[in-house]
Design an enzyme around this catalytic site. Sequence first.
Site, mmCIF file in Angstrom:
data_model
loop_
_atom_site.group_PDB
_atom_site.id
_atom_site.type_symbol
_atom_site.label_atom_id
_atom_site.label_comp_id
_atom_site.label_asym_id
_atom_site.label_seq_id
_atom_site.Cartn_x
_atom_site.Cartn_y
_atom_site.Cartn_z
ATOM 1 N N CYS A 63 0.810 -1.228 0.000
ATOM 2 C CA CYS A 63 0.000 0.000 0.000
ATOM 3 C C CYS A 63 0.841 1.276 0.000
ATOM 4 O O CYS A 63 0.321 2.363 -0.220
ATOM 5 C CB CYS A 63 -0.965 0.014 1.181
ATOM 6 N N HIS A 99 -1.605 11.255 15.866
ATOM 7 C CA HIS A 99 -2.133 10.492 14.732
ATOM 8 C C HIS A 99 -1.054 9.564 14.190
ATOM 9 O O HIS A 99 0.080 9.983 13.971
ATOM 10 C CB HIS A 99 -2.588 11.469 13.642
ATOM 11 N N HIS A 102 -4.325 4.628 9.913
ATOM 12 C CA HIS A 102 -5.659 4.025 9.934
ATOM 13 C C HIS A 102 -5.539 2.504 9.975
ATOM 14 O O HIS A 102 -4.515 1.955 9.578
ATOM 15 C CB HIS A 102 -6.461 4.445 8.701
ATOM 16 N N ASP A 106 -8.611 -5.664 6.086
ATOM 17 C CA ASP A 106 -8.201 -6.453 4.924
ATOM 18 C C ASP A 106 -6.797 -7.038 5.075
ATOM 19 O O ASP A 106 -6.105 -7.291 4.101
ATOM 20 C CB ASP A 106 -8.276 -5.602 3.655
ATOM 21 N N ARG A 114 -5.132 -4.587 8.935
ATOM 22 C CA ARG A 114 -3.952 -3.936 8.363
ATOM 23 C C ARG A 114 -3.851 -2.549 8.977
ATOM 24 O O ARG A 114 -4.632 -1.664 8.664
ATOM 25 C CB ARG A 114 -4.072 -3.838 6.839
ATOM 26 N N CYS A 116 -2.177 0.629 8.826
ATOM 27 C CA CYS A 116 -1.441 1.394 7.825
ATOM 28 C C CYS A 116 -0.915 2.648 8.523
ATOM 29 O O CYS A 116 -1.688 3.525 8.909
ATOM 30 C CB CYS A 116 -2.397 1.730 6.689
#
Length: 132
Positions: A63, A99, A102, A106, A114, A116
């Site tokens: 990704c 932060h 996310h 999947d 996952r 990310c």
Amino acid sequence: MSGEQMTDWRLKLTPEQFHVCWEKGTERPYSGALLHNRKTGIYHCVCCEAPLFESKAKFDSGCGWPSFDRPIPDAVRYEEDRSHGMRRVEILCAQCGSHLGHVFPDGPTDTGERYCVNSLSLEFSEAGKKAE
């Protein structure tokens, strides 16, 4: 968060790190320094140094950001994110609230998740060495 706390974070972090961690930004895909890291160790919050992910939880999702299938227990907290016309689950450092990225349903392992994560929100400490 107070203006004084924001000033403290601006002094500690690079402008790019501040943008990702406190303005909920995102680094460009495939640009992160930790994307291809294969060393054994722990990924920490760049802001407060809290341990977040073990290297054994990292995998290549393709990704463009470091991906993990699970955080260290109680290391992250979750908030609904409806920005950019999407509905996602934001992950934040449970200790300081910065932060991280996310989480998506999947992932390829038994967790089905996952995580990310932006490289800019992380520091890595190789097993037996200090964080870098």
